[in-house]
Scaffold this motif. Structure first.
Motif, short mmCIF file in Angstrom:
data_model
loop_
_atom_site.label_atom_id
_atom_site.label_comp_id
_atom_site.label_asym_id
_atom_site.label_seq_id
_atom_site.Cartn_x
_atom_site.Cartn_y
_atom_site.Cartn_z
N ILE A 20 0.84 -1.21 0.00
CA ILE A 20 0.00 0.00 0.00
C ILE A 20 0.87 1.25 0.00
CG2 ILE A 20 -1.73 1.34 1.29
CD1 ILE A 20 -2.74 -1.23 -0.27
N LEU A 21 1.98 1.22 0.70
CA LEU A 21 2.91 2.36 0.67
C LEU A 21 3.38 2.58 -0.76
CD1 LEU A 21 4.54 4.53 2.12
CD2 LEU A 21 6.27 2.79 2.63
N GLN A 22 3.73 1.51 -1.46
CA GLN A 22 4.13 1.60 -2.87
C GLN A 22 3.00 2.20 -3.71
OE1 GLN A 22 5.12 -2.20 -4.68
NE2 GLN A 22 5.00 -1.35 -6.74
N TYR A 23 1.78 1.72 -3.49
CA TYR A 23 0.61 2.22 -4.21
C TYR A 23 0.45 3.74 -3.99
CZ TYR A 23 -4.35 3.12 -5.08
OH TYR A 23 -5.53 3.67 -5.51
N LEU A 24 0.58 4.17 -2.74
CA LEU A 24 0.45 5.60 -2.43
C LEU A 24 1.57 6.41 -3.07
CD1 LEU A 24 -0.57 5.29 1.33
CD2 LEU A 24 -2.05 6.04 -0.56
N GLN A 25 2.80 5.88 -3.04
CA GLN A 25 3.94 6.57 -3.62
C GLN A 25 3.79 6.75 -5.13
OE1 GLN A 25 6.94 3.90 -2.09
NE2 GLN A 25 7.47 5.28 -0.41
N GLU A 26 3.09 5.82 -5.77
CA GLU A 26 2.91 5.88 -7.23
C GLU A 26 1.71 6.72 -7.64
OE1 GLU A 26 2.79 1.77 -8.44
OE2 GLU A 26 4.92 1.47 -8.00
N SER A 27 0.92 7.17 -6.68
CA SER A 27 -0.28 7.93 -6.99
C SER A 27 0.06 9.37 -7.37
CB SER A 27 -1.21 7.95 -5.78
OG SER A 27 -2.29 8.82 -6.01
N ASP A 28 -0.58 9.86 -8.42
CA ASP A 28 -0.39 11.24 -8.86
C ASP A 28 -1.09 12.25 -7.96
OD1 ASP A 28 1.05 10.34 -11.06
OD2 ASP A 28 -0.70 10.33 -12.39
N THR A 29 -2.00 11.77 -7.12
CA THR A 29 -2.77 12.68 -6.26
C THR A 29 -2.19 12.81 -4.85
OG1 THR A 29 -4.28 10.92 -5.62
CG2 THR A 29 -4.91 12.25 -7.54
N VAL A 30 -1.11 12.06 -4.57
CA VAL A 30 -0.48 12.11 -3.25
C VAL A 30 0.76 12.99 -3.31
CG1 VAL A 30 0.70 10.75 -1.47
CG2 VAL A 30 -1.38 9.85 -2.57
N GLU A 31 0.79 13.97 -2.42
CA GLU A 31 1.92 14.90 -2.34
C GLU A 31 3.00 14.39 -1.38
OE1 GLU A 31 4.11 18.26 -3.20
OE2 GLU A 31 2.14 17.84 -4.05
N ASP A 32 2.56 13.87 -0.21
CA ASP A 32 3.51 13.46 0.82
C ASP A 32 2.91 12.32 1.64
OD1 ASP A 32 6.02 13.90 2.36
OD2 ASP A 32 4.62 14.42 3.97
N ILE A 33 3.78 11.43 2.10
CA ILE A 33 3.36 10.32 2.95
C ILE A 33 4.22 10.30 4.20
CG2 ILE A 33 3.06 7.82 3.13
CD1 ILE A 33 3.20 7.87 -0.04
N GLN A 34 3.58 10.32 5.33
CA GLN A 34 4.27 10.19 6.60
C GLN A 34 3.99 8.78 7.11
OE1 GLN A 34 2.97 13.07 9.50
NE2 GLN A 34 4.55 12.50 10.96
N ASP A 35 5.04 7.97 7.22
CA ASP A 35 4.91 6.60 7.71
C ASP A 35 4.96 6.65 9.24
OD1 ASP A 35 5.20 3.94 8.44
OD2 ASP A 35 6.70 3.49 6.91
N VAL A 36 3.82 6.39 9.88
CA VAL A 36 3.72 6.51 11.34
C VAL A 36 3.53 5.16 12.01
CG1 VAL A 36 2.93 8.91 11.27
CG2 VAL A 36 1.24 7.05 11.18
N ARG A 37 3.85 4.08 11.29
CA ARG A 37 3.63 2.73 11.84
C ARG A 37 4.43 2.47 13.12
NH1 ARG A 37 4.84 -0.72 6.57
NH2 ARG A 37 6.24 1.03 6.25
N SER A 38 5.57 3.12 13.28
CA SER A 38 6.40 2.90 14.46
C SER A 38 6.13 3.91 15.58
CB SER A 38 7.89 3.01 14.08
OG SER A 38 8.19 2.03 13.12
N ASP A 39 5.26 4.85 15.32
CA ASP A 39 4.95 5.91 16.29
C ASP A 39 3.88 5.40 17.26
OD1 ASP A 39 3.61 8.20 17.49
OD2 ASP A 39 4.64 9.44 16.01
N LYS A 40 4.22 5.33 18.53
CA LYS A 40 3.32 4.78 19.57
C LYS A 40 1.98 5.52 19.61
CE LYS A 40 6.09 1.73 21.62
NZ LYS A 40 6.02 0.39 21.13
N ALA A 41 2.01 6.84 19.44
CA ALA A 41 0.77 7.62 19.49
C ALA A 41 -0.17 7.20 18.36
CB ALA A 41 1.07 9.11 19.40
N TYR A 42 0.36 6.96 17.18
CA TYR A 42 -0.46 6.53 16.05
C TYR A 42 -0.85 5.06 16.17
CZ TYR A 42 0.03 10.96 13.63
OH TYR A 42 -0.04 12.29 13.29
N GLN A 43 0.01 4.25 16.78
CA GLN A 43 -0.34 2.84 17.01
C GLN A 43 -1.57 2.75 17.90
OE1 GLN A 43 3.28 1.14 18.55
NE2 GLN A 43 4.13 0.78 16.52
#
Length: 176
Positions: A20-43
């Protein structure tokens, strides 16, 4: 009764998240992706990615990966009966849920607020239809817990046009 292995499920989930990260990175409508999988607050709020669109909108995304070809989607309402822990679909603060059937190369994108409302309206019918499942999970060598959820046919989303659900065919990575 089959016991699900949390470690194996975590590995499969990680593969799906990478797809899904790859899918988002390839999207023309996505400007930026913040990967928060390791962030306890987001977990704690069940969010994997924070995505900024080219329009400036910012969305929180949760990814669930499924390898089954059963024709069902699983909506977890209770993650652990033993600790009275609410299910991920109920507690997520994600704006969108990306439910990825990796082996079918199918991605359902749900607007989470609408999905929760829809599910709550359907829950009694789903229970009556026998879709409720109590799933034994193994978290470690001697640790087990029981989750509760509903395995219902994803064909329901094809039968009933719902503006808050998108079904996509994706060809990402290899099969799990």
């Amino acid at each position: 009764m089959r016991v699900h292995n949390f470690v194996q499920s975590f590995k499969v989930g990680s593969i799906g998240e990478e797809h899904i990260l790859q899918y988002l990175q390839e999207s023309d409508t996505v400007e930026d992706i913040q990967d928060v999988r390791s962030d306890k607050a987001y977990q704690k709020i069940d969010v994997d990615f924070v995505v900024t669109m080219t329009t400036g909108e910012v969305f929180k995304i949760e990814v669930k990966t499924d390898t089954y070809k059963s024709g069902n989607i699983y909506y977890e309402t209770m993650s652990s009966v033993e600790t009275d822990s609410i299910g991920c679909f109920e507690k997520t603060e994600a704006d969108f849920l990306f439910y990825y059937f990796v082996n079918l190369q199918t991605l359902y994108v749900f607007s989470m607020p609408e999905y929760k409302v829809w599910f709550n309206l359907k829950e009694a019918d789903f229970k009556a239809a026998g879709y409720q499942k109590h799933v034994k999970n193994r978290a470690g060598k001697n640790k087990q817990y029981t989750s509760i959820g509903y395995a219902f046919p994803y064909a329901l989303f094809d039968e009933e046009p719902l503006p808050w659900v998108r079904k996509l065919t994706v060809q990402l990575g290899g099969l799990v």
